[in-house]
Design a protein around this motif. Structure first.
Motif, mmCIF file in Angstrom:
data_model
loop_
_atom_site.group_PDB
_atom_site.id
_atom_site.type_symbol
_atom_site.label_atom_id
_atom_site.label_comp_id
_atom_site.label_asym_id
_atom_site.label_seq_id
_atom_site.Cartn_x
_atom_site.Cartn_y
_atom_site.Cartn_z
ATOM 1 N N VAL A 288 -10.583 -12.174 14.752
ATOM 2 C CA VAL A 288 -10.338 -11.956 13.323
ATOM 3 C C VAL A 288 -8.775 -11.370 13.125
ATOM 4 N N THR A 289 -8.028 -11.702 12.132
ATOM 5 C CA THR A 289 -6.738 -11.210 11.740
ATOM 6 C C THR A 289 -6.708 -10.662 10.626
ATOM 7 N N ALA A 290 -5.956 -9.840 10.328
ATOM 8 C CA ALA A 290 -5.751 -9.081 8.657
ATOM 9 C C ALA A 290 -4.573 -8.140 8.736
ATOM 10 N N SER A 291 -4.193 -8.069 7.521
ATOM 11 C CA SER A 291 -3.071 -7.131 7.206
ATOM 12 C C SER A 291 -3.266 -5.751 7.118
ATOM 13 N N GLY A 292 -2.504 -4.790 7.651
ATOM 14 C CA GLY A 292 -2.629 -3.646 7.499
ATOM 15 C C GLY A 292 -2.307 -2.728 6.180
ATOM 16 N N ASP A 293 -1.477 -3.730 5.296
ATOM 17 C CA ASP A 293 -1.093 -3.001 3.882
ATOM 18 C C ASP A 293 -1.632 -3.660 2.737
ATOM 19 N N LYS A 294 -2.614 -4.291 3.010
ATOM 20 C CA LYS A 294 -3.471 -4.749 1.756
ATOM 21 C C LYS A 294 -4.523 -3.773 1.630
ATOM 22 N N LEU A 295 -5.764 -4.453 1.617
ATOM 23 C CA LEU A 295 -6.840 -3.667 1.146
ATOM 24 C C LEU A 295 -7.473 -2.296 2.187
ATOM 25 N N LEU A 296 -6.675 -2.639 3.354
ATOM 26 C CA LEU A 296 -6.942 -1.702 4.496
ATOM 27 C C LEU A 296 -6.133 -0.635 3.946
ATOM 28 N N GLY A 297 -5.032 -0.484 3.335
ATOM 29 C CA GLY A 297 -4.411 0.663 2.653
ATOM 30 C C GLY A 297 -3.403 1.342 3.758
ATOM 31 N N GLY A 298 -2.859 0.701 4.673
ATOM 32 C CA GLY A 298 -2.076 1.215 5.620
ATOM 33 C C GLY A 298 -0.465 0.656 5.574
ATOM 34 N N PRO A 299 -0.010 0.945 6.773
ATOM 35 C CA PRO A 299 1.532 0.262 6.885
ATOM 36 C C PRO A 299 1.372 -1.216 6.956
ATOM 37 N N GLN A 300 2.598 -1.873 7.042
ATOM 38 C CA GLN A 300 2.633 -3.313 7.142
ATOM 39 C C GLN A 300 2.208 -3.542 8.832
ATOM 40 N N ALA A 301 1.159 -4.256 8.845
ATOM 41 C CA ALA A 301 0.850 -4.539 10.394
ATOM 42 C C ALA A 301 0.149 -5.822 10.450
ATOM 43 N N GLY A 302 -0.347 -6.379 11.525
ATOM 44 C CA GLY A 302 -1.325 -7.361 11.570
ATOM 45 C C GLY A 302 -2.153 -6.971 12.631
ATOM 46 N N ALA B 104 0.887 -1.378 0.011
ATOM 47 C CA ALA B 104 -0.003 0.116 0.038
ATOM 48 C C ALA B 104 0.816 1.445 0.044
ATOM 49 N N VAL B 105 0.373 1.946 -0.709
ATOM 50 C CA VAL B 105 0.993 3.520 -0.716
ATOM 51 C C VAL B 105 0.253 4.178 0.410
ATOM 52 N N LEU B 106 0.971 5.055 1.266
ATOM 53 C CA LEU B 106 0.361 5.395 2.312
ATOM 54 C C LEU B 106 -0.339 6.870 2.141
ATOM 55 N N PRO B 107 -1.574 7.100 2.921
ATOM 56 C CA PRO B 107 -2.060 8.260 2.595
ATOM 57 C C PRO B 107 -1.423 9.521 3.456
ATOM 58 N N LYS C 42 7.067 2.642 17.005
ATOM 59 C CA LYS C 42 6.149 3.880 16.869
ATOM 60 C C LYS C 42 5.749 4.300 15.624
ATOM 61 N N LEU C 43 6.538 4.339 14.626
ATOM 62 C CA LEU C 43 6.203 4.636 13.159
ATOM 63 C C LEU C 43 5.083 3.977 12.674
ATOM 64 N N THR C 44 4.844 2.795 12.709
ATOM 65 C CA THR C 44 3.976 2.084 12.242
ATOM 66 C C THR C 44 2.631 2.454 12.948
ATOM 67 N N ALA D 110 1.742 5.206 14.424
ATOM 68 C CA ALA D 110 1.442 6.377 14.162
ATOM 69 C C ALA D 110 0.835 6.316 12.688
ATOM 70 N N ALA D 111 1.224 5.686 11.727
ATOM 71 C CA ALA D 111 0.920 5.534 10.388
ATOM 72 C C ALA D 111 -0.703 4.817 10.353
ATOM 73 N N LEU D 112 -0.757 3.824 11.102
ATOM 74 C CA LEU D 112 -2.139 2.742 11.271
ATOM 75 C C LEU D 112 -2.855 3.518 11.952
ATOM 76 N N GLU D 113 -2.422 4.461 13.024
ATOM 77 C CA GLU D 113 -3.443 5.128 13.550
ATOM 78 C C GLU D 113 -4.199 6.252 12.642
ATOM 79 N N ALA D 114 -3.590 7.065 11.879
ATOM 80 C CA ALA D 114 -3.785 8.075 11.157
ATOM 81 C C ALA D 114 -4.551 7.343 9.970
ATOM 82 N N THR D 115 -4.097 6.200 9.362
ATOM 83 C CA THR D 115 -4.819 5.583 8.386
ATOM 84 C C THR D 115 -6.418 5.215 9.022
ATOM 85 N N LEU D 116 -6.701 4.584 9.986
ATOM 86 C CA LEU D 116 -7.678 4.073 10.623
ATOM 87 C C LEU D 116 -8.704 5.402 10.899
ATOM 88 N N ARG D 117 -8.100 6.426 11.349
ATOM 89 C CA ARG D 117 -8.805 7.787 11.589
ATOM 90 C C ARG D 117 -9.541 8.093 10.298
#
Ligand code: PLP
Length: 516
Positions: A299-313, A108-111, A338-340, A342-349
């Motif tokens: 339920v588990t899912a990737s952060g950087d697939k269709l969710l569109g955020g950073p690599q995460a589970g 995913a390209v990050l927002p 912390k970087l991830t 930050a990125a995941l929180e911003a994406t989810l928001r």
């Protein structure tokens, strides 16, 4: 030792050449010396091979190269090697393949919002594990809990390093030393060596296979449940589809079977969409909310697939089970930085902020925007790209517009093509593989598709401003290739590294074209 080997330049002689002295102003000495040593070694191997060839044919003329040419050649090679070693290994590239979640190209390209959040977290200290109100230690898991709960509808949530880690952590926490029931139709390999049987073994759980490759029924699961059963595992078959005479047990029914037997359901969703792509006519990828809504315990899912955020589970589910997982020492080993966070929180928001406005979300979240672009929307971009390419490289190339398809990649919509418009480019003299190789040597490398000796550019994955760079890179590639002294095809060393063109294709490339 043949006389030709005595012509080999000494490392010191190469190092005192003016181009190497100049290079030493930019590149650390250690890298330059190593590059010269390698260039000399390559020359030695070449000379030895040439000598062996001549040995069988005493009448053959001696290698005519003057020693000064040999020295210049070794120096040039050393400069190229040193510059390569001195440049960043992880580089930005232009993805013109149209594969949105291209694992080899970073998914995913990050927002923008996530990028700024990462920068803020990186530039200063943060509340990573600090509770401001209490003025004492806090938990890094707290930053994502409420957001994951909101986007998934689950009772609790947190995230770890990636989805493979999330699955491993949950299996180990809930099923170590006990059994996990999985359908034979879902023993997936995701690539990059994530395979369900292997991850199961590493978790310490015992895999109990049920059903067959193409059909698994509710009774297969019911019969397999015993006193040793810890979990039923449902794996979303995210990179393939079994079609024809096929049957699987839907997750909601599996959850019910589990409830009756007192066994929780772990649902590895993979892609983890939050945006409902089904409303764009792209069915088959359940959202996190739908997955939690099936009654799965976790339920588990990737952060950087269709969710569109950073690599995460992302882990969403029952509070008691998740609390147990967070206490597992593996959670410490798999924790997010912390970087991830930050990125995941911003994406989810972003999902929360634009929950009622699909267009606004698609505009802010690159993955959602790219996947939902229709062929009609992509056509003007393809036309503009074709015009730019024509203007820049029309002297050498035939350029055409083709109706085609992009892939979502990243284990999403496996049996589905996304209609698009492609720009096809054929060089009148050079093969498409060779041209593609030259594009990969551009200042910002361009990765394109090659099909039937035609280079294909898909505007779906081009970011603003990149179409111009593609045209420039193509013109530069054509210019270099037609210049005097351009080497003949086959007369070149293979590239040092190559990016496999296909999603999750980890087999090494066989013969790869290379650029001059
Ligand atoms: C992609 C995927 C994984 C692995 O996820 P990563 O985030 O790449 O570790 C696991 N399971 C499924 C079903 C997947 O699609």
């Amino acid at each position: 030792m043949g006389s030709s080997l005595r012509r080999l330049p000494a490392v010191g002689a190469v190092l005192s050449r003016p181009e190497l002295i100049l290079l030493l102003e930019q590149v650390p000495r250690e890298l330059v010396v190593r590059a010269v040593q390698q260039a000399v070694a390559e020359a030695r191997a070449r000379l030895a091979a040439a000598r062996d060839e001549r040995a069988g044919d005493p009448a053959a003329s001696r290698d005519g190269d003057a020693d000064s040419d040999l020295l210049a050649g070794v120096a040039a090679r050393a400069v190229a090697l040193a510059l390569r070693d001195a440049s960043d290994s992880l580089r930005r590239v232009i993805n013109a393949t149209g594969i949105v979640l291209h694992t080899n190209l970073g998914r995913a390209v990050l927002p923008e919002e996530a990028v700024s959040a990462v920068t803020r977290a990186a530039r200063g200290y943060s509340t990573l594990e600090y509770n401001l109100a209490a003025g004492r230690r806090g938990s890094r898991h707290d930053h994502l809990r409420e957001l994951v709960k909101l986007v998934s509808g689950a009772e609790d949530g947190f995230a770890v390093n990636n989805n493979a880690g999330a699955v491993l952590l949950m299996l180990n926490t809930l099923a170590e030393g006990r059994e996990v029931i999985v359908s034979r139709g879902e023993l997936v390999e995701i690539g990059g060596s994530f395979r369900i049987p292997d991850i199961m073994r590493k978790s310490g759980a015992t895999l109990v296979e049920v059903g067959t490759t193409n059909r698994t029924h509710p009774d297969d699961y019911r019969r397999a449940v015993s006193g040793r059963t810890a979990l039923i595992l449902k794996v979303h078959t995210s990179n393939y589809k079994i079609v024809g005479f096929a049957a699987e047990v839907p997750p909601a029914q599996l959850a019910a079977i589990g409830r009756d037997a007192g066994v929780p359901l772990l649902y590895d969703l993979g892609s983890g969409a939050i945006y409902d792509y089904g409303l764009d006519g792209l069915g088959g990828e359940p959202t996190l909310k739908e997955a939690v809504g099936t009654g799965a315990a976790v339920v588990t899912a990737s952060g950087d697939k269709l969710l569109g955020g950073p690599q995460a589970g992302v882990v969403a589910g029952r509070a008691d089970l998740l609390a147990e997982a967070r206490r597992n020492p593996l959670a410490r080993a798999l924790r997010l930085d912390k970087l991830t966070i930050a990125a995941l929180e911003a994406t989810l928001r972003l999902y929360l902020r634009h929950a009622g406005d699909r267009r606004a979300l698609a505009a802010r979240l690159p993955v959602v925007g790219m996947i939902t672009r229709t062929a009609a929307e992509l056509r003007p971009a393809a036309e503009k790209l074709a015009a730019g390419v024509e203007a820049a490289a029309g002297r050498w190339c035939e350029v055409r517009l083709i109706e085609g398809a992009s892939g979502a990649g990243g284990g999403a919509f496996p049996a589905r093509d996304l209609p698009t418009w492609l720009v096809g480019v054929r060089h009148r003299a050079l093969g498409a593989g060779r041209l593609a190789a030259c594009l990969r040597t551009a200042a910002t490398p361009v990765i394109a598709r090659v099909e039937q000796d035609e280079l294909l550019f898909d505007p779906r994955t081009l970011l603003p401003g990149e179409a111009e760079l593609v045209a420039e890179a193509l013109a530069a590639a054509c210019l270099t290739e037609q210049g005097p002294g351009a080497p003949e095809e086959g007369d070149i060393t293979p590239p040092e590294k190559d990016i496999a063109p296909l999603e999750e294709d980890t087999t090494p490339p066989e013969e790869v074209d290379s650029c001059a």
